[in-house]
Design an enzyme around this catalytic site. Structure first.
Site, PDB file in Angstrom:
ATOM      1  N   LYS A 140     -43.068  -1.073 -21.292  1.00 36.18           N
ATOM      2  CA  LYS A 140     -43.531  -2.112 -22.216  1.00 36.18           C
ATOM      3  C   LYS A 140     -45.020  -2.362 -22.040  1.00 36.18           C
ATOM      4  O   LYS A 140     -45.754  -2.567 -22.997  1.00 36.18           O
ATOM      5  CB  LYS A 140     -42.749  -3.401 -21.925  1.00 36.18           C
ATOM      6  CG  LYS A 140     -43.120  -4.577 -22.812  1.00 36.18           C
ATOM      7  CD  LYS A 140     -42.565  -4.384 -24.186  1.00 36.18           C
ATOM      8  CE  LYS A 140     -42.982  -5.467 -25.149  1.00 36.18           C
ATOM      9  NZ  LYS A 140     -42.826  -5.037 -26.548  1.00 36.18           N
TER      10      LYS A 140
ATOM     11  N   GLU B  16     -45.542   3.246 -38.286  1.00 36.55           N
ATOM     12  CA  GLU B  16     -44.829   2.299 -37.428  1.00 36.55           C
ATOM     13  C   GLU B  16     -43.309   2.477 -37.553  1.00 36.55           C
ATOM     14  O   GLU B  16     -42.589   2.427 -36.550  1.00 36.55           O
ATOM     15  CB  GLU B  16     -45.259   0.861 -37.783  1.00 36.55           C
ATOM     16  CG  GLU B  16     -44.566  -0.250 -37.049  1.00 36.55           C
ATOM     17  CD  GLU B  16     -44.707  -0.218 -35.529  1.00 36.55           C
ATOM     18  OE1 GLU B  16     -45.491   0.590 -35.006  1.00 36.55           O
ATOM     19  OE2 GLU B  16     -43.997  -0.985 -34.868  1.00 36.55           O
TER      20      GLU B  16
ATOM     21  N   TRP C 134     -42.103   2.835 -12.058  1.00 36.93           N
ATOM     22  CA  TRP C 134     -42.152   3.753 -13.195  1.00 36.93           C
ATOM     23  C   TRP C 134     -42.946   4.953 -12.696  1.00 36.93           C
ATOM     24  O   TRP C 134     -44.140   4.848 -12.414  1.00 36.93           O
ATOM     25  CB  TRP C 134     -42.838   3.083 -14.377  1.00 36.93           C
ATOM     26  CG  TRP C 134     -42.772   3.855 -15.656  1.00 36.93           C
ATOM     27  CD1 TRP C 134     -41.759   3.841 -16.575  1.00 36.93           C
ATOM     28  CD2 TRP C 134     -43.770   4.741 -16.185  1.00 36.93           C
ATOM     29  NE1 TRP C 134     -42.062   4.657 -17.628  1.00 36.93           N
ATOM     30  CE2 TRP C 134     -43.285   5.229 -17.419  1.00 36.93           C
ATOM     31  CE3 TRP C 134     -45.009   5.187 -15.735  1.00 36.93           C
ATOM     32  CZ2 TRP C 134     -44.004   6.126 -18.206  1.00 36.93           C
ATOM     33  CZ3 TRP C 134     -45.732   6.083 -16.518  1.00 36.93           C
ATOM     34  CH2 TRP C 134     -45.224   6.547 -17.740  1.00 36.93           C
TER      35      TRP C 134
ATOM     36  N   CYS D 211     -44.416  -0.461 -13.606  1.00 36.79           N
ATOM     37  CA  CYS D 211     -43.960  -1.033 -12.329  1.00 36.79           C
ATOM     38  C   CYS D 211     -43.959  -2.558 -12.331  1.00 36.79           C
ATOM     39  O   CYS D 211     -44.875  -3.178 -12.872  1.00 36.79           O
ATOM     40  CB  CYS D 211     -44.854  -0.580 -11.191  1.00 36.79           C
ATOM     41  SG  CYS D 211     -44.994   1.186 -11.040  1.00 36.79           S
TER      42      CYS D 211
ATOM     43  N   ARG E 289     -40.170  -4.040 -18.592  1.00 39.39           N
ATOM     44  CA  ARG E 289     -41.424  -3.304 -18.485  1.00 39.39           C
ATOM     45  C   ARG E 289     -41.201  -1.793 -18.450  1.00 39.39           C
ATOM     46  O   ARG E 289     -42.133  -1.029 -18.712  1.00 39.39           O
ATOM     47  CB  ARG E 289     -42.176  -3.732 -17.214  1.00 39.39           C
ATOM     48  CG  ARG E 289     -42.615  -5.173 -17.234  1.00 39.39           C
ATOM     49  CD  ARG E 289     -43.107  -5.609 -15.876  1.00 39.39           C
ATOM     50  NE  ARG E 289     -44.385  -5.041 -15.514  1.00 39.39           N
ATOM     51  CZ  ARG E 289     -45.558  -5.569 -15.844  1.00 39.39           C
ATOM     52  NH1 ARG E 289     -45.598  -6.681 -16.527  1.00 39.39           N
ATOM     53  NH2 ARG E 289     -46.671  -5.004 -15.477  1.00 39.39           N
TER      54      ARG E 289
ATOM     55  N   ASN F 276     -48.446  -1.283  -7.715  1.00 37.01           N
ATOM     56  CA  ASN F 276     -48.460  -0.888  -9.125  1.00 37.01           C
ATOM     57  C   ASN F 276     -49.852  -0.343  -9.389  1.00 37.01           C
ATOM     58  O   ASN F 276     -50.837  -1.004  -9.082  1.00 37.01           O
ATOM     59  CB  ASN F 276     -48.171  -2.135  -9.984  1.00 37.01           C
ATOM     60  CG  ASN F 276     -48.263  -1.858 -11.474  1.00 37.01           C
ATOM     61  OD1 ASN F 276     -48.404  -0.710 -11.888  1.00 37.01           O
ATOM     62  ND2 ASN F 276     -48.189  -2.901 -12.272  1.00 37.01           N
ATOM     63  N   GLY F 277     -49.944   0.879  -9.933  1.00 40.94           N
ATOM     64  CA  GLY F 277     -51.262   1.459 -10.204  1.00 40.94           C
ATOM     65  C   GLY F 277     -51.377   2.848  -9.607  1.00 40.94           C
ATOM     66  O   GLY F 277     -50.380   3.432  -9.168  1.00 40.94           O
TER      67      GLY F 277
ATOM     68  N   HIS G  12     -49.338  18.893 -47.864  1.00 39.08           N
ATOM     69  CA  HIS G  12     -50.146  19.746 -46.988  1.00 39.08           C
ATOM     70  C   HIS G  12     -49.395  20.126 -45.719  1.00 39.08           C
ATOM     71  O   HIS G  12     -50.016  20.350 -44.689  1.00 39.08           O
ATOM     72  CB  HIS G  12     -51.467  19.037 -46.649  1.00 39.08           C
ATOM     73  CG  HIS G  12     -52.259  18.690 -47.865  1.00 39.08           C
ATOM     74  ND1 HIS G  12     -52.926  19.644 -48.608  1.00 39.08           N
ATOM     75  CD2 HIS G  12     -52.449  17.517 -48.504  1.00 39.08           C
ATOM     76  CE1 HIS G  12     -53.516  19.054 -49.638  1.00 39.08           C
ATOM     77  NE2 HIS G  12     -53.223  17.766 -49.603  1.00 39.08           N
TER      78      HIS G  12
ATOM     79  N   GLU H   6     -38.837   5.936 -30.772  1.00 36.60           N
ATOM     80  CA  GLU H   6     -38.829   5.219 -29.483  1.00 36.60           C
ATOM     81  C   GLU H   6     -37.416   4.884 -29.024  1.00 36.60           C
ATOM     82  O   GLU H   6     -37.096   5.054 -27.859  1.00 36.60           O
ATOM     83  CB  GLU H   6     -39.564   3.872 -29.631  1.00 36.60           C
ATOM     84  CG  GLU H   6     -41.057   3.931 -29.520  1.00 36.60           C
ATOM     85  CD  GLU H   6     -41.686   2.545 -29.669  1.00 36.60           C
ATOM     86  OE1 GLU H   6     -42.557   2.223 -28.867  1.00 36.60           O
ATOM     87  OE2 GLU H   6     -41.316   1.784 -30.594  1.00 36.60           O
TER      88      GLU H   6
ATOM     89  N   LYS I 113     -40.917   3.426 -34.428  1.00 30.89           N
ATOM     90  CA  LYS I 113     -39.764   2.604 -34.017  1.00 30.89           C
ATOM     91  C   LYS I 113     -38.539   3.498 -33.848  1.00 30.89           C
ATOM     92  O   LYS I 113     -37.811   3.383 -32.876  1.00 30.89           O
ATOM     93  CB  LYS I 113     -39.432   1.531 -35.061  1.00 30.89           C
ATOM     94  CG  LYS I 113     -40.343   0.341 -35.136  1.00 30.89           C
ATOM     95  CD  LYS I 113     -40.259  -0.618 -33.981  1.00 30.89           C
ATOM     96  CE  LYS I 113     -41.132  -0.235 -32.841  1.00 30.89           C
ATOM     97  NZ  LYS I 113     -42.500  -0.478 -32.782  1.00 30.89           N
TER      98      LYS I 113
HETATM   99  C1  G6P Z   1     -46.406   0.660 -24.915  1.00 28.74           C
HETATM  100  C2  G6P Z   1     -45.314  -0.149 -25.604  1.00 28.74           C
HETATM  101  C3  G6P Z   1     -45.622  -0.265 -27.098  1.00 28.74           C
HETATM  102  C4  G6P Z   1     -46.997  -0.862 -27.301  1.00 28.74           C
HETATM  103  C5  G6P Z   1     -48.080  -0.087 -26.545  1.00 28.74           C
HETATM  104  C6  G6P Z   1     -49.391  -0.839 -26.518  1.00 28.74           C
HETATM  105  O1  G6P Z   1     -46.357   1.972 -25.339  1.00 28.74           O
HETATM  106  O2  G6P Z   1     -44.060   0.456 -25.408  1.00 28.74           O
HETATM  107  O3  G6P Z   1     -44.649  -1.082 -27.716  1.00 28.74           O
HETATM  108  O4  G6P Z   1     -47.302  -0.866 -28.664  1.00 28.74           O
HETATM  109  O5  G6P Z   1     -47.691   0.096 -25.174  1.00 28.74           O
HETATM  110  O6  G6P Z   1     -49.204  -2.015 -25.797  1.00 28.74           O
HETATM  111  P1  G6P Z   1     -50.044  -3.337 -25.964  1.00 28.74           P
HETATM  112  O7  G6P Z   1     -49.435  -4.291 -24.986  1.00 28.74           O
HETATM  113  O8  G6P Z   1     -51.452  -2.969 -25.598  1.00 28.74           O
HETATM  114  O9  G6P Z   1     -49.925  -3.783 -27.364  1.00 28.74           O
END
Ligand code: G6P
Length: 615
Positions: free
Chosen positions: A610, A488, A75, A2, A27, A101-102, A511, A495, A492
């Site tokens: 985000k 990672e 959100w 949010c 965000r 927000n929260g 395995h 996502e 990527k």
């Molecule tokens: C969300 C974002 C990711 C990020 C994760 C942790 O899932 O989409 O890109 O790695 O949060 O966020 P931070 O700000 O704690 O690194």
């Protein structure tokens, strides 16, 4: 997650609110809305499911006058993302409007007592309960808005950043926070409010970050009134923003993500600036130097993080164990905080977070701190909650990362952890001077090597992406320092392209995942020349024998893996511990280009946020 924007002053609020909402789009959200008090004192609320652009459509032909307003991107957590559940929410009397927000955890109990007092509700949200309660307290006790907010927040269990306007008192906005970020921008006869500084920087560089359980009463032309929910008056601490508007724009790139991938040679150089000193043969990190003894006495290091930051933490574990010979565990913050973890004597906890606001990581920090651990934050956003909660730390300094999929923040987090592990290893005498110098000099060369990888491979990877967009699944395999890179790379891809992808340590393939190998299955091997090179060559052969499609990231000039692969992507050679900084680059580009070919919303992938400010 949010986003909150607020404005009160002498200008029309709507353009500022809408621009602010656009700045917060990164965000992640699924509905948007705003509330304005017009010059006649009418409170107008407009909201819709969808994007800020949809809200702009809703506003066409409506009364959008007013110099005081609040706006929100939601959100969804409680209740589906529809117009009814979108914010702002109003009180039954129509007097108050609020954005939030929260999550208010005890909202059901609070709602019950309001229902008994005859209050009726329009939505299922926790936010509506809060605004109704504030109105009820204000009406029954005759107190002002700030006091009513204070009384209500004393009864709330949960996390919040809120902003409330009252049409009977249009000269102020009341805002408060606990667990979710909120920044006040202080201008000349005007004030701004936002979840982060990006909607504010255009108008003023002076900001005040609210702390947990603080309430700000925002009145233009008057000094900011900040008090705690238990009514302790606070002096506003004005900070100067270092952010610039160009950092918030795409600068000619089609997407923020591509801009951020391309920025990495510069951002890594900035992260190392003044820290990796080739002339003095020294790595110097202020957060480490100031707490040298704490680090030297550490018996165990816990690294805690979420998402991509957790992957950086895994690489950190390899580095700390190799260079500093201290045992390390890497914990998902969400598991760590609820597991009753054992925090031993002389425990150092390193919390990694790009945003510095991730709710689970913040809670993990608070928990470890309450049990006596020393907290070291590795964060990007200056002044965010985690760096403020930590005892010390190190900023990554890569500038705002807008694309939801983290790229430049990841490489900088890895760099900071490598610098810290080397600095600690040197002090402990567990890394030889010769190795320390080799790594220090090589760290210094990493930015230009990343530049070379991008220049040599971006175009060919964009062509490659066209071949692989049809795939339903991908596997990513790596060993040692490159195992977290496999995780990672897979993250990527899933996502942003919505293709299912899994990362594994290459030897684990036998395995389970090997059962999936067929000619439809691309397998990405991270296979540069390193100590496990021969082992991974055998793993590639096992995939080839089952007709899997092999894409390999290799050290330039490697003919052996080339002969076994369908596609190779070459990178320059480097020290083994630094390889993740190079091997991850082609994987970022691969995910990006596949998502583009598939027509996905690269910067704002569906359902993702985000900054995850709820647990
Ligand atoms: C969300 C974002 C990711 C990020 C994760 C942790 O899932 O989409 O890109 O790695 O949060 O966020 P931070 O700000 O704690 O690194």
């Amino acid at each position: 997650m949010c986003g909150i924007v607020g404005y009160i002053g002498y200008r029309e609020a709507v353009p500022i609110l809408l621009k602010g909402l656009h700045r917060l789009e990164y965000r992640g959200y699924d509905s948007a809305g705003l509330a304005l008090i017009n010059p006649e004192g009418t409170l107008n609320v407009y909201k819709t499911k969808g994007k800020v652009a949809d809200l702009e459509e809703v506003l066409k032909g409506k009364d959008v006058r007013g110099t005081v307003g609040i706006a929100h991107t939601r959100w969804a957590t409680h209740g589906e993302p529809n117009t009814e559940n979108a914010h702002p929410h109003t009180s039954e009397s129509g007097r108050l409007a609020m954005i939030h927000n929260g999550i208010i955890e005890n909202y059901a109990v609070l709602k019950e007592s309001l229902l008994k007092n005859g209050v009726t509700f329009k939505s299922e949200t926790d936010t509506e309960v809060l605004v109704q309660m504030i109105d009820y307290v204000q009406a029954t006790s005759g107190c002002d808005l700030t006091r009513a907010v204070q009384l209500v927040l004393n009864q709330v269990v949960g996390a919040y950043a809120i902003a409330v306007v009252d049409k009977q008192n249009p000269g102020e906005i009341v805002a408060a926070r606990k667990g979710s970020p909120l920044v006040v921008g202080v201008g000349e006869n005007e004030l701004f409010l936002a979840s982060d500084a990006s909607p504010i920087v255009e108008y003023t560089k002076q900001v005040v970050y609210l702390n947990d359980e603080e309430i700000a009463t925002i009145v233009p032309g008057k000094e900011l009134d900040i008090r705690t929910i238990s009514n302790v008056q606070k002096t506003p601490e004005i900070k100067q923003l270092e952010l610039s508007i160009s950092q918030l724009e795409k600068g000619g790139y089609p997407h923020f993500m591509l801009k951020e991938i391309f920025e990495q040679p510069i951002t890594l150089a900035t992260s190392m600036k003044g820290r990796v000193n080739v002339d003095l043969n020294n790595i110097s990190l202020a957060g480490f130097i100031d707490n040298r003894d704490t680090f030297l006495n550490a018996k165990h290091i816990t690294i805690t993080a979420c998402g991509t930051s957790w992957h950086a933490g895994l690489i950190g574990m390899y580095a700390f164990e190799e260079f500093a010979r201290i045992p390390v565990s890497v914990e998902y913050s969400s598991e760590f905080r609820y597991r009753n973890p054992i925090i031993g004597e002389n425990e150092v906890v390193i919390a990694i977070s790009q945003s510095g606001e991730t709710a689970d990581t913040l809670a993990a920090v608070e928990l470890a701190k309450s049990q006596g651990a020393f907290i070291f934050g590795v964060c990007n956003v200056v002044g965010a909650s985690i760096p403020r909660a930590a005892h010390s730390g190190c900023y990554t300094h890569v500038g705002p990362e807008i694309g939801v999929a983290s790229t430049k923040a990841f490489t900088a987090q890895v760099t900071v952890l490598l610098m810290l592990a080397l600095a600690l290893g040197k002090e402990r005498g567990t890394v030889t001077q010769e190795k320390y110098l080799r790594l220090l000099n090589e760290l210094n060369r990493i930015p230009s090597k990343i530049d070379q990888i991008i220049k040599q491979n971006n175009e060919s990877i964009s062509q490659l992406a066209k071949i692989f967009t049809y795939c339903q699944n991908f596997i990513y395999l790596g060993r040692g320092y490159n195992y977290p890179v496999a995780l990672e790379g897979a993250l990527k891809l899933k996502e942003i392209s919505y293709i299912h992808a899994e990362g594994y340590p290459a030897a684990e393939m036998k395995h389970g995942p090997i059962a999936l190998i067929s000619q439809e299955m691309p397998v990405v091997f991270i296979a540069p020349k390193c100590s496990t090179y021969e082992k991974i060559v055998s793993n590639i052969q096992e995939v080839k024998a089952r007709k899997g499609k092999v894409i390999s990231v290799v050290t330039e000039g490697d003919e052996q893996v080339k002969a076994l692969s369908d596609v190779v992507i070459e990178i320059p050679d480097t020290e083994e511990a630094l390889m993740p900084l190079l091997t991850v680059i082609p994987l970022q580009l691969l995910a990006y280009h596949i998502a583009v070919v598939k027509g996905c919303d690269v910067d704002q992938p569906r359902n993702l946020a985000k900054s995850v400010t709820v647990e």
